[in-house]
Design a protein around this motif. Structure first.
Motif, mmCIF file in Angstrom:
data_model
loop_
_atom_site.group_PDB
_atom_site.id
_atom_site.type_symbol
_atom_site.label_atom_id
_atom_site.label_comp_id
_atom_site.label_asym_id
_atom_site.label_seq_id
_atom_site.Cartn_x
_atom_site.Cartn_y
_atom_site.Cartn_z
ATOM 1 N N ASP A 186 -9.107 20.930 -63.319
ATOM 2 C CA ASP A 186 -8.703 20.777 -61.910
ATOM 3 C C ASP A 186 -8.670 19.319 -61.479
ATOM 4 O O ASP A 186 -8.181 19.009 -60.378
ATOM 5 C CB ASP A 186 -9.669 21.543 -61.008
ATOM 6 C CG ASP A 186 -9.720 23.022 -61.344
ATOM 7 O OD1 ASP A 186 -8.637 23.591 -61.615
ATOM 8 O OD2 ASP A 186 -10.827 23.609 -61.342
ATOM 9 N N VAL A 187 -9.213 18.411 -62.318
ATOM 10 C CA VAL A 187 -9.298 17.010 -61.902
ATOM 11 C C VAL A 187 -7.892 16.449 -61.714
ATOM 12 O O VAL A 187 -7.026 16.616 -62.575
ATOM 13 C CB VAL A 187 -10.094 16.186 -62.934
ATOM 14 C CG1 VAL A 187 -10.042 14.709 -62.569
ATOM 15 C CG2 VAL A 187 -11.524 16.675 -63.022
ATOM 16 N N GLY A 188 -7.691 15.806 -60.583
ATOM 17 C CA GLY A 188 -6.399 15.213 -60.266
ATOM 18 C C GLY A 188 -5.422 16.177 -59.643
ATOM 19 O O GLY A 188 -4.276 15.789 -59.369
ATOM 20 N N ARG A 189 -5.820 17.423 -59.367
ATOM 21 C CA ARG A 189 -4.933 18.403 -58.758
ATOM 22 C C ARG A 189 -5.529 18.893 -57.417
ATOM 23 O O ARG A 189 -6.712 18.756 -57.163
ATOM 24 C CB ARG A 189 -4.734 19.597 -59.705
ATOM 25 C CG ARG A 189 -4.155 19.234 -61.050
ATOM 26 C CD ARG A 189 -3.918 20.482 -61.855
ATOM 27 N NE ARG A 189 -3.404 20.187 -63.185
ATOM 28 C CZ ARG A 189 -2.997 21.114 -64.050
ATOM 29 N NH1 ARG A 189 -3.045 22.398 -63.716
ATOM 30 N NH2 ARG A 189 -2.541 20.776 -65.235
ATOM 31 N N ARG A 190 -4.643 19.543 -56.623
ATOM 32 C CA ARG A 190 -5.094 20.187 -55.380
ATOM 33 C C ARG A 190 -5.148 21.691 -55.576
ATOM 34 O O ARG A 190 -4.393 22.252 -56.365
ATOM 35 C CB ARG A 190 -4.153 19.866 -54.219
ATOM 36 C CG ARG A 190 -4.179 18.412 -53.792
ATOM 37 C CD ARG A 190 -3.282 18.205 -52.580
ATOM 38 N NE ARG A 190 -1.888 18.564 -52.862
ATOM 39 C CZ ARG A 190 -0.970 18.805 -51.930
ATOM 40 N NH1 ARG A 190 -1.309 18.730 -50.660
ATOM 41 N NH2 ARG A 190 0.257 19.115 -52.285
ATOM 42 N N LEU A 191 -6.045 22.330 -54.837
ATOM 43 C CA LEU A 191 -6.188 23.782 -54.887
ATOM 44 C C LEU A 191 -5.794 24.365 -53.541
ATOM 45 O O LEU A 191 -5.973 23.731 -52.483
ATOM 46 C CB LEU A 191 -7.617 24.172 -55.237
ATOM 47 C CG LEU A 191 -8.149 23.703 -56.600
ATOM 48 C CD1 LEU A 191 -9.560 24.222 -56.818
ATOM 49 C CD2 LEU A 191 -7.254 24.178 -57.729
ATOM 50 N N ALA A 192 -5.296 25.596 -53.564
ATOM 51 C CA ALA A 192 -4.914 26.326 -52.337
ATOM 52 C C ALA A 192 -5.674 27.640 -52.305
ATOM 53 O O ALA A 192 -5.810 28.311 -53.335
ATOM 54 C CB ALA A 192 -3.416 26.567 -52.278
ATOM 55 N N PHE A 193 -6.175 28.013 -51.056
ATOM 56 C CA PHE A 193 -6.905 29.265 -50.863
ATOM 57 C C PHE A 193 -6.116 30.095 -49.858
ATOM 58 O O PHE A 193 -5.761 29.631 -48.770
ATOM 59 C CB PHE A 193 -8.312 28.988 -50.326
ATOM 60 C CG PHE A 193 -9.066 30.236 -49.954
ATOM 61 C CD1 PHE A 193 -9.517 31.118 -50.948
ATOM 62 C CD2 PHE A 193 -9.315 30.552 -48.628
ATOM 63 C CE1 PHE A 193 -10.211 32.268 -50.597
ATOM 64 C CE2 PHE A 193 -10.001 31.693 -48.290
ATOM 65 C CZ PHE A 193 -10.460 32.558 -49.267
ATOM 66 N N THR A 210 -5.219 24.141 -47.939
ATOM 67 C CA THR A 210 -5.119 23.335 -49.168
ATOM 68 C C THR A 210 -6.248 22.328 -49.190
ATOM 69 O O THR A 210 -6.566 21.719 -48.158
ATOM 70 C CB THR A 210 -3.769 22.616 -49.228
ATOM 71 O OG1 THR A 210 -2.720 23.579 -49.110
ATOM 72 C CG2 THR A 210 -3.619 21.882 -50.536
ATOM 73 N N SER A 211 -6.829 22.148 -50.392
ATOM 74 C CA SER A 211 -7.925 21.195 -50.529
ATOM 75 C C SER A 211 -7.381 19.804 -50.834
ATOM 76 O O SER A 211 -6.179 19.613 -51.034
ATOM 77 C CB SER A 211 -8.853 21.630 -51.668
ATOM 78 O OG SER A 211 -8.197 21.426 -52.914
ATOM 79 N N GLN A 212 -8.262 18.815 -50.858
ATOM 80 C CA GLN A 212 -7.901 17.485 -51.321
ATOM 81 C C GLN A 212 -7.807 17.485 -52.863
ATOM 82 O O GLN A 212 -8.154 18.465 -53.515
ATOM 83 C CB GLN A 212 -8.946 16.475 -50.850
ATOM 84 C CG GLN A 212 -9.040 16.349 -49.337
ATOM 85 C CD GLN A 212 -10.112 15.368 -48.916
ATOM 86 O OE1 GLN A 212 -10.906 14.923 -49.745
ATOM 87 N NE2 GLN A 212 -10.156 15.061 -47.613
ATOM 88 N N VAL A 213 -7.335 16.363 -53.411
ATOM 89 C CA VAL A 213 -7.236 16.259 -54.893
ATOM 90 C C VAL A 213 -8.638 16.303 -55.485
ATOM 91 O O VAL A 213 -9.554 15.625 -55.006
ATOM 92 C CB VAL A 213 -6.521 14.954 -55.278
ATOM 93 C CG1 VAL A 213 -6.491 14.799 -56.794
ATOM 94 C CG2 VAL A 213 -5.105 14.947 -54.706
#
Length: 1712
Positions: free
Chosen positions: A754-761, A779-782
């Motif tokens: 997940d490092v360097g990417r954004r996640l969505a819930f 959406t989360s931060q990177v």
């Protein structure tokens, strides 16, 4: 004062209320006499009597209170009926000869008046006479007498008034028999009622009755009557005078002995305001000799031949107007419109047919129109009319009856209208509540009751011509009458079906009902619209006023509307057409019960979770003060009871999750500010629905860093949450799109992927029923990589001041890059966080650190922040040294001197210090001749590290010494550093060179320079001129440092050069200054200035001036006059010379000269000041005397020259002959005919100068005393006399009744001047007083209330008349002010009793005269003691200002004081008189106005209310009872002893009775008083259900509950109750236990309604009832509501009563 007492048409007896409303008697009438009125009574039969009473205030004061004792003369029936009496006309009188028996009876009547009873004690007179003095109202003649007037009263009355007696005939009267039966007559006369003594106004009679009375103190007091006259009885002061000497006056006959006290006319009746021309056969008011004037107030013109009122309009101040028995026919009453002050109008005995033209008279209080030909009483409204006498007319209708809001007495006897049924009730409706008597008797109770049965608009209909009908038909009849009246005004095709107003109650909704019916045969598309307007009026439906904004169908009467009548005007509108207004009138507004009620209640708002709903109650406060009320919300689940929602006590409520699927109940209980509660009402909503599922505020919780766990959350809303769905998506680095990688959970642990990417819930809300809502994404931060971390951190090195230390550690979390280190110091050996650290360095990459001095004694701390090669930083790590940093002793590790050793150079010392914190080290500089001597200290350089070399150091050595000192004052070893060479002098040179001074011709230029380079010698200067083309020329013979500019330099620029030379002749470089200039010419200047000429008044002054400064132009000069040593300057207008005048004498002359160059440039002004100007010799130029007149100032015209004029010598001469001027020049040789008469310039000729010549001798003199030659002037004509005038005209008061006029005459010699006196009224009108032509004036009664003026007309000896002069008016001429000798109180000092204040008049003749003629009013004021211990401290009772005061509860224990002040007609007031009471004691306890409040239904609350009096109320007793209508028996209600009683079904058909026994605080009981209600009716909703069930053809079933455990000692609970069916039939009743799955229905109780069957209810439980069939069969039942219980009980009792025909009393089991 005119205050007639009339017997005859229109005379009725006033009620107590009417007496209070009539105007007060004048104070003269109240104080004149205390003599009781003897009255002649006898049988009436068919005989008619005529009696005329000559009225004064004395009679009223005695008639007012018959209880004080009246001697009544009674004639036997035989005597009165046996002697015929000859009838005479209105103007006729009795024959002069009277029978002997009449004379004897006259004497006997006089003895009754003036008799002296011996039983009265000396202490009683005042108390017994009080009512006679104060009472002005007329009470019933047949009232029970009590005591006789005392001796002192009788004497006082005789001495204070002029009493005369007049004989009249008493027919067939036996004097001896009268004396024997006098006392029995007093008792028997009380049995006569007022109704037996009706009045007859026809004027015909066969019998006469004699009535004796006391005449007015004034012989001018008139008598007023409305019928024929006969002789009257009166009393004179001389009781022994013969009957033959007594005057005879006419009286009006009446067959009744009741008299009306007419409204008072508050003014004495003098000849100037009274006109009595009765029986003079006058035909016109404009006849000669009638003497009608605007001042008249009492006019008596009865028994004349008048047929028109033309000329009556002049009587603008008339108060009593008697026009009876004339030839008026009417109309034609318009001239009376000017008689605004008219109070009594007599029109009886005329031929009047209509009163329509009678105008509105604002002060009319009595109107007699009897014996006319009136068919109706239609006239204008009379706002203050109290008595209307209209007997013996032709009245047939009440149509057009006027609005008479103050009418109290109405007489319409002997009219055709008497045939009308319930005429009295109709008059009550027309007049209103003010009416007290009808046809000379009190209003009938039956007629009052009948009047109340008529609708409110009946009076309007009667006035409009409605035929008065019976009350039971009045509602339909009046409605039909109004409909017929309005039918032409209705919209086409519509008929009025209803027009009514509800009974209005205070602060309760009152509705109006106007209903139109549309004709089916008429087609119209427009809808009929009704517009309303509410109006309000007094108790009579007249003079209604619109109520603003009251335009709806419902109106809420306010508290101030109680007892007033409402009117509703309805305007029908059809389409665009507005039709005429119709109306409806209500009954008077009734007071509210004080218990509010809820009229309407509802809940508004959408019943969806989360919304706010609100309850809206509509409350009728019913007379109470509006309060907040009690609101509550309840939640009711399906098939369960409501539950109170805690905290929901406002009108607004927000729906929550708990409310879903439930109904909400909004309950509101109205509560007034007084605490009275109404019945609670409630509104139930529908079921609350859940909101659609939704989610808000979706977010990710946790740090988005590799290795941490994050969680997705959101706020769900929309019912109960079900299996909501959750999704996690990861960002694709290549496409930027999110890809699903996890579902079904809200938590996720971050990985390296997940490092360097954004996640969505993603949150998909779903409710409990599975319904999905709109998804929401966040959406989360990177995601960040895990930061680097430092471990095993240490400090390496020697921990001493100045030592170098290094930090070492191991870094994990990636390759270490440029990690940063920061050093701190700490006072603590243990690291406790960065908060207590102090930085000693910044954050650096270097890991080594030299310990600074500031770290000594502290522990060194290193902060290591690891960083990777890509710049990412980790969490900082800390390490602390093992010990504190140590210090060294103070010392210098090096010392040196640097700098230039040349004069002016700067030497700088530097050193290195070690050994702790440096303190104040010592610095010293020295000069050495040689480098080995000790040297000389340079003081100015001590303490400094730098030293600038001065001239003193040239050729010498310089050294620097430093002594180190630590901050703890520890001193180290000093060190010295010697300079390397001797100090050298500097080369001579100029640091600066410039020229100072302005480049202006005549100015001095100077050289300003700065020399450097040892000691300066004789430097060389050279000056140069530079032309405009740059050519430079040296100025010869100038080698100094300064140069004076001359005219040769104009236009050139100037410069200077300087070659510096040292003292040793060493030369420096030559320096040339900058140019200055070019040189401009100098300013124009005046070199000298001087005056020419003599400085003397009249001389001419010039000047001489010299000029320099270029070519001379037009120079300016100004002349000034200088005063007072130059402090004041005055500019003079003059040219090149100045002529000196008188104004210049004593002042100096200043000349200001301003030189001006030809090019216009001005120079500085120069001024010179002369010596003071000296005056010339004094000379008189001219002297002229104008023509002279007596007392007019003569101002000669003279001309003077020679300085300031001083006080010259003036001498006036008077000569009878005209002399030459030369005769006056030599003062020593004055002519013998000359007389010196003045010694000033101005002269006022006096009386002695008249006809003589005047001459003036003038010796001119200067201010310094020097005199010139004298001048003489002589008048051309002799002095003329002045016009005759008078001054200082004034009036001097010689005595209280004598005034003297004064004045000073002027204008020649006085002749026979004229004198006059005037009166001035308050309005400024001045009238001459005839017959007075001297300076002395004696005051008369006619002068009172006027001011006196003295007139003086001067006449000269030659008969020339001057102007009349009036004096200032005197003070208002007034008699002695009234005095109150003492003040007394009548009555007992007991609560509830009435105290009456009576004033005693001084017996002096002056005061008796003042009180009798000039008293206006008496004012009273009551006070009470504010503190019981201080009886002298009184406080005012603002509203108590009458002579009488009823003692109240608040007065108990107090002392009261009454203050009395009498004022006269002139506006003056006497000194206040006081009288105090004893301490007020409580009265006997009693209760008044007891009533039971409450509506008449069996579910209502009733309250007993009354007014208690008699001290402080204690534990009074109240008992509630029942009484069957028509039965005297009372049935006690056990346990009901409170002020409130809640009715129940047992009270139906009974009247509720409350017995109130008042009890005082000390236990004293008063008389019990009872009050009752009407029969209690069944509440309408209950009655409706009962009727429905009673009319049902089959049996009625009720679902009830029964207690399984029949023990009476056990309290029923929900668990012990079972269901029962109560079946009520027409003849029988049974209680059935319903069946179940395991049992069949079972009848537990059954029976018929035959006795002893009955039904019982329980007062303490409104849900229980007991059915008793007989002694063995009974059952206790419970129902859910009181309403259901009452329906069951009334249905059973109704069927039982119908079955066995027994009364309701036997069915209600209530034991007496």
């Amino acid at each position: 004062m005119e205050d007639p007492l009339v017997a005859g048409e229109g005379s009725v007896e006033l009620s107590s209320n009417a007496k209070q409303k009539l105007p007060k008697l004048t104070e003269n009438a109240k104080r004149t006499t205390h003599i009781a009125k003897p009255t002649v009574t006898g049988p009436i039969g068919t005989a008619k009597k005529r009696t005329e009473l000559k009225g004064g205030s004395e009679l009223r004061s005695n008639v007012a209170k018959p209880t004080t004792g009246k001697a009544k003369l009674t004639a036997t029936s035989g005597g009165l009926s046996s002697v015929p009496v000859t009838r005479r006309k209105s103007t006729g009188g009795l024959p002069e000869k009277q029978p002997v028996s009449a004379s004897k009876r006259q004497n006997n009547a006089s003895s009754a008046v003036g008799g002296k009873p011996t039983s009265a004690s000396s202490s009683e007179p005042l108390r017994r006479s009080l009512p006679e003095v104060r009472r002005s109202s007329l009470s019933s003649i047949v009232a029970k007498p009590s005591t006789r007037p005392s001796v002192s009263d009788t004497r006082n009355a005789i001495s204070s008034s002029q009493v005369s007696r007049t004989s009249r005939s008493l027919l067939n009267s036996d004097v001896g028999k009268r004396d024997a039966t006098k006392r029995s007559a007093l008792n028997s006369s009380t049995s006569l009622s007022t109704s037996q003594m009706s009045l007859d106004s026809t004027g015909s009679s066969t019998f006469r009755r004699a009535v004796s009375k006391v005449s007015s103190p004034s012989s001018r007091s008139p008598s007023i009557s409305s019928g024929p006259k006969i002789s009257s009885l009166s009393t004179s002061r001389d009781r022994n005078s013969n009957l033959s000497d007594r005057k005879k006056s006419t009286r009006a006959d009446s067959r009744d002995s009741n008299f009306i006290r007419l409204p008072q006319v508050e003014l004495k009746a003098g000849d100037d305001v009274r006109l009595d021309l009765r029986g003079h056969r006058i035909r016109s008011l404009n006849a000669n000799g009638l003497n009608l004037s605007p001042e008249l107030e009492f006019v008596y013109l009865r028994d004349n031949l008048l047929s028109t009122l033309e000329g009556i309009e002049i009587l603008k101040r008339v108060k009593v107007l008697d026009l009876s028995f004339n030839d008026f026919k009417g109309p034609g009453f318009e001239p009376l419109e000017n008689c605004k002050a008219l109070q009594q109008l007599y029109l009886a005995g005329n031929q009047i047919t209509s009163l329509v033209s009678l105008p509105e008279l604002p002060n009319l209080e009595f109107l007699s129109v009897a014996q006319n030909k009136l068919k109706s009483l239609s006239m204008a409204s009379q706002p203050r009319l109290q008595v209307l006498a209209a007997s013996k007319n032709r009245l047939t209708t009440l149509k057009g009856f006027p609005h008479l809001p103050a009418l109290e007495h109405l007489r319409v006897e002997e009219n055709p209208i008497l045939k009308m049924s319930h005429l009295e009730a109709a008059c009550i409706l027309l007049v209103g509540p003010t009416l007290k008597k009808f046809n000379d008797r009190d209003l009938s109770r039956d007629e009052k009751a009948i009047a109340k049965r008529y609708p409110a608009h009946s009076s309007f209909c009667i006035r409009e011509g409605w035929e008065f009908s019976r009350p039971e038909h009045a509602v339909d009849s009046t409605f039909s009458f109004l409909v017929k009246k309005w039918e032409d005004q209705f919209p086409p095709g519509y008929l009025l079906e209803e027009a009514s107003v509800d009974q209005p109650f205070e602060e309760d909704a009152c509705g109006c009902h106007f209903q139109f019916v549309k004709d089916k045969n008429v087609n119209t598309d427009s809808e009929l619209v009704l517009k309303y307007q509410w109006l309000i009026g007094d108790r009579t439906p007249f003079n209604f006023k619109a109520i603003p904004e009251a335009t709806g169908e419902v109106f809420w009467p306010k508290h101030e509307d109680v007892n007033k009548i409402l009117k509703v005007e309805c305007t029908p509108i059809l389409g665009d057409i507005q039709y005429p207004t119709i109306f409806a009138i209500s009954l008077p507004v009734a007071p509210g019960t004080g218990y509010p009620k809820v009229l309407k209640i509802d809940v508004r708002g959408e019943l969806v979770e989360g919304n706010i709903i609100r309850g809206y109650p509509e409350v009728a406060w019913c007379g109470g003060t509006p309060g907040k009320g009690v609101a509550s919300w309840l939640r009711r689940k399906w098939n369960s009871s409501p539950v109170v929602i805690v905290g929901a006590e406002d009108d607004e409520y927000q729906l929550t999750l708990d409310d879903i699927g439930s109904c909400l109940v909004y309950m509101y209980t109205p509560v007034t500010e007084e605490g009275s509660k109404g019945e609670p009402q409630y509104a139930i909503t529908d079921y609350v629905k859940a909101a659609p599922p939704s989610v808000d505020d979706v977010r990710i919780i946790g740090d988005v860093v590799e290795g941490t766990t994050i969680r997705g959350v959101g706020d769900y809303f929309g019912g109960r949450e079900g299996p909501s769905k959750f999704e996690w998506l990861r960002e694709n680095k290549d496409t930027g799109e999110f890809e699903l990688f996890l579902t079904g959970t809200t938590e996720y642990t971050l990985t390296k992927e997940d490092v360097g990417r954004r996640l969505a819930f993603v949150y998909i809300p779903t409710n409990f029923e599975g319904q999905e809502g709109k998804p929401l994404t966040t959406t989360s931060q990177v995601v960040k990589q895990a930061p680097p971390k430092a471990t095993n951190l240490k400090i390496v090195g020697d921990l001493r001041e100045g030592s170098k230390v290094t930090v070492t550690c191991n870094v994990t979390g990636g390759a270490e890059g440029s990690s940063r280190v920061q050093w701190f110091k700490s006072s603590c050996a243990i690291f406790e966080g960065e908060k207590g650290l102090e930085a000693v360095s910044t954050s650096k990459i270097a890991k080594a650190f030299r310990i600074p001095l500031g770290a000594v004694g502290y522990y060194i701390v290193a902060k290591f922040t690891p960083m990777t090669v890509d710049g990412e930083s980790g969490e900082p790590a800390y390490t602390i040294a093992e010990k504190a940093v140590e210090t060294l002793p103070p010392s210098l590790n090096f010392l040196s001197i640097t700098g230039d050793y040349t004069e002016g150079g700067i030497l700088t010392a530097s050193y290195g210090y070690i050994g702790g914190h440096e303190g104040k080290s010592i610095y010293s500089w020295y000069i050495h001749e040689i480098d080995t001597d000790s040297g000389t200290l340079i003081p100015e350089a001590s303490g400094s590290l730098q030293y600038r070399l001065s001239k003193d150091a040239i050729g010498k050595f310089v050294s620097f010494t430093c002594t180190p000192i630590r901050d703890d004052l520890l001193v180290g070893e000093p060190k010295t550093c010697m300079g390397q060479e001797r100090v050298r002098p500097g080369s001579p040179r100029l640091l600066s060179l410039q020229i100072t001074g302005f480049a202006v011709e005549g100015n001095l230029l100077r050289v300003d320079k700065k020399y450097w380079g040892g000691n300066e010698g004789e430097s060389i200067f050279r000056w140069f001129r530079t032309s405009l083309d740059g050519t430079q020329t040296e100025i010869k013979d100038v080698a100094t440092s300064s140069y004076m500019l001359s005219g040769d330099d104009i236009g050139y620029s100037i410069s200077v050069s300087c070659e510096p030379v040292r003292v040793d002749w060493a030369r420096g470089p030559t320096v040339l200054s900058e140019l200055t200039g070019p040189v401009v010419p100098g300013p124009p200047t005046c070199l000298s200035l001087a005056f020419q000429g003599s400085v003397v008044e009249g001389a001419r002054l010039t000047f001489i001036a010299s000029y320099s400064g270029g070519e001379k132009g037009d120079c300016q000069f100004e002349w000034f006059r200088v005063h007072y040593n130059g402090s004041i300057k005055e500019k003079l207008i003059a040219g090149e010379y100045l002529d000196l005048t008188l104004e210049d004498v004593g002042s100096s002359v200043e000349l200001v000269y301003t030189p001006v160059r030809k090019d216009g440039v001005k120079g500085s002004p120069v001024s010179i000041v002369s010596t003071p100007v000296t005056p010339a010799d004094p000379v008189g130029m001219d002297l002229v005397i104008p023509n002279c007149c007596q007392n007019e100032m003569v101002v000669p015209q003279k001309t003077y020259f020679g300085g300031q004029e001083g006080e010259g010598k003036f001498i006036w001469y008077r000569s009878r002959i005209k002399l030459e001027k030369s005769a006056f020049v030599d003062i020593s040789n004055v002519h013998e005919d000359l007389v010196i008469c003045g010694s000033s310039l101005e002269y006022i000729p006096s009386l002695e100068d008249v006809d003589a010549y005047l001459a003036l001798y003038w010796l001119p003199t200067r201010a310094d005393g020097i005199s010139g030659s004298p001048l003489v002037s002589v008048t051309n004509l002799p002095v003329s006399p002045a016009l005759p005038v008078v001054s200082d005209v004034h009036v001097r008061k010689v005595s209280s009744t004598t005034y003297s006029g004064q004045g000073v005459y002027f204008g020649g010699y006085e002749g026979e001047s004229l004198f006059s006196w005037y009166r001035e009224s308050d309005d400024g009108k001045i009238v001459v007083t005839s017959g007075v032509d001297c300076k002395t004036y004696e005051v008369t009664d006619a002068d009172y209330s006027y001011r006196l003026l003295f007139g003086y007309t001067p006449i000269r000896s030659d008969s020339l008349v001057g102007e009349l002069r009036l004096s200032e008016p005197t003070e208002v001429i007034l008699p002695e002010p009234p005095i109150i000798e003492m003040l007394a109180l009548a009555g007992k000092a007991v609560e509830g009793d009435v105290l009456t204040a009576v004033e005693v008049i001084p017996k002096s003749e002056t005061q008796q005269r003042v009180w009798g003629k000039y008293k206006k009013e008496i004012r009273y004021q009551w006070f009470y003691t504010s503190e019981t211990e201080n009886i002298n401290s009184f406080e005012q009772m603002p509203s108590q200002r009458s002579c009488s005061y009823r003692l109240r509860f608040e007065d108990i224990g107090r002392q009261l004081r009454c203050e009395c002040i009498v004022s006269d007609v002139f506006g003056r007031s006497s000194e206040p008189a006081y009288v105090n009471t004893a301490t007020i004691s409580p009265g006997f306890p009693k209760i008044d106005k007891l009533e039971i409040e409450g509506r008449g239904f069996h579910t209502n609350l009733y309250a007993v209310r009354g007014t208690y009096s008699g001290g402080k109320e204690g534990k009074s007793r109240i008992q509630w009872l029942r009484s069957m209508a028509g039965s005297p028996d009372l049935i006690s209600i056990p346990g009901e002893t409170g002020r409130m009683y809640e009715a129940n079904v047992d009270d139906v058909g009974y009247r509720l009775v409350a017995i109130y026994t008042p009890v005082r605080e000390d236990g004293i009981e008063g008389q019990p008083v009872s009050a009752s209600t009407d029969s209690i009716a069944v509440e309408p909703d209950v009655l409706k259900d009962v009727k429905q069930k009673l009319e049902s053809p089959s049996s009625v079933k009720f679902e009830t509950l029964c207690d399984k455990d029949r023990s009476s000692k056990k309290v029923s609970s929900v668990g012990t109750l079972e269901r029962r069916i109560l079946e009520v039939g027409k003849k029988k009743l049974k209680v059935v236990k319903p069946g179940s799955k395991t049992s069949f229905p079972n009848t537990e109780v059954r029976g018929s309604y035959a006795p002893p069957f009955h039904v019982e209810v329980f007062r303490n439980d409104q849900h229980r009832l007991k059915v008793v069939v007989d002694g063995e069969n009974e059952v206790d039942l419970m129902v859910q509501t009181r309403h259901m219980r009452d329906v069951i009980v009334l249905v059973i009792r109704g069927l039982a009563q119908r079955f066995n025909s027994t009364s309701l009393n036997s069915l209600l089991k209530i034991e007496a």
